[in-house]
Design an enzyme around this catalytic site. Structure first.
Site, PDB file in Angstrom:
ATOM      1  N   CYS A 133       0.835  -1.194   0.000  1.00  0.00           N
ATOM      2  CA  CYS A 133       0.000   0.000   0.000  1.00  0.00           C
ATOM      3  C   CYS A 133       0.866   1.238   0.000  1.00  0.00           C
ATOM      4  O   CYS A 133       1.711   1.398   0.874  1.00  0.00           O
ATOM      5  CB  CYS A 133      -0.920   0.015   1.228  1.00  0.00           C
ATOM      6  N   GLY A 134       0.625   2.117  -0.967  1.00  0.00           N
ATOM      7  CA  GLY A 134       1.419   3.334  -1.066  1.00  0.00           C
ATOM      8  C   GLY A 134       0.875   4.494  -0.277  1.00  0.00           C
ATOM      9  O   GLY A 134       1.550   5.493  -0.092  1.00  0.00           O
TER      10      GLY A 134
END
Length: 281
Positions: free
Chosen positions: A122-123
């Site tokens: 997840c960025g």
């Protein structure tokens, strides 16, 4: 592959074979933390800004791409130096990138509303709100004249896969590939995190002074999420293609930017969600 991969002994079970179980070595994708420190020149002026779980390799590209796609820098001149540092690990793992910002550039503020700890999947997981994750690109992609034949797009996933050296050994890495409008692969990066792979591509382009990436397209091996669409926009990329599905926010952001977003690019088919005029049939 260096530290990008490592070997482990596993118990391999095949119920159709005799014997059914045997031990053998297996190659795994490496995952290690990378700390990005940012600030002015001078002793102890840099402060930790982000920690991301990534596959070691191309770490300077990752750090530079991250800073650009988060809107903290806009050009190579905004950075005086970027270098790998030893950190505190023993033995030395070089899991720290130290970035010195140019004079006059605002230093990033680290506070709970802009927490940059991210996992490999997840960025934007550490961001506190939608407002905190929205950044505006300095590059307009809506007027980019790029057009790509649909038939050409369909062959790009195979070209991407053929260039994935680490994936061939591990089966556990995402890939992001930058292509010209003629289908030539310019650069490919692999990582356990899809957002890291994209940041590595963008950071390479930034360091090579190729931004904005007009007349180029970005192909990712997984899904097209909001953060990947945002990163492509921040680099001035007019077309983002993914072999899997986009999210609603990705489609909305692509429409806002005037970017062409392609999903489910598999075999001879694809879905074009925004700006289909760039895809010729």
């Amino acid at each position: 592959m260096g530290r990008a991969t490592d070997r482990r002994t596993v118990l391999r079970i095949d119920t159709a074979a005799q014997p059914a179980a045997r031990r053998r070595p297996d190659t795994l994708s490496a995952e290690e933390p990378l700390e990005i420190r940012v600030g002015r020149a001078g002793p102890d002026r840099r402060r930790p800004l982000a920690v991301t779980m990534r596959t070691p390799g191309d770490d300077l590209d990752l750090a530079m791409g991250f800073l650009l796609t988060e809107g903290l820098i806009g050009a190579t001149d905004d950075v005086v130096t970027a270098q790998l540092c030893a950190g505190t690990d023993t033995p030395n793992t070089y899991n720290v990138v130290d970035v010195v910002l140019a004079d006059g550039l605002p230093e990033p503020q680290t506070d709970p509303s802009r927490n940059f700890y991210t996992t490999s999947s997840c960025g934007v997981c550490g961001k506190a709100s939608i407002d905190a994750i929205r950044t505006r690109s300095r590059f307009a992609v809506d007027t980019d004249p790029l057009t790509v034949p649909a038939e050409l797009l369909t062959v790009l996933p195979d070209r991407l896969r053929a260039a994935q050296r680490a994936f061939e050994r591990t089966g556990g890495l995402h890939a992001a590939g930058l292509f010209t409008g003629d289908g030539d692969l310019v650069v490919l990066r692999e990582d356990v995190g899809r957002h890291n792979a994209v940041d590595k591509v963008v950071g390479w382009a930034l360091r090579e002074q190729r931004l904005p990436l007009r007349d180029h397209l970005l192909l990712v091996s997984g899904r097209a999420s909001f953060e990947l669409t945002q990163k492509a926009w921040m680099a001035g990329i007019p077309l983002l293609a993914a072999v899997s599905a986009p999210s609603t926010l990705a489609v909305d952001l692509a429409a806002e930017a005037g970017m062409t977003l392609v999903g489910f690019l598999r075999g001879t088919t694809m879905n074009v969600y925004t700006r289909p005029d760039r895809i010729t049939t």
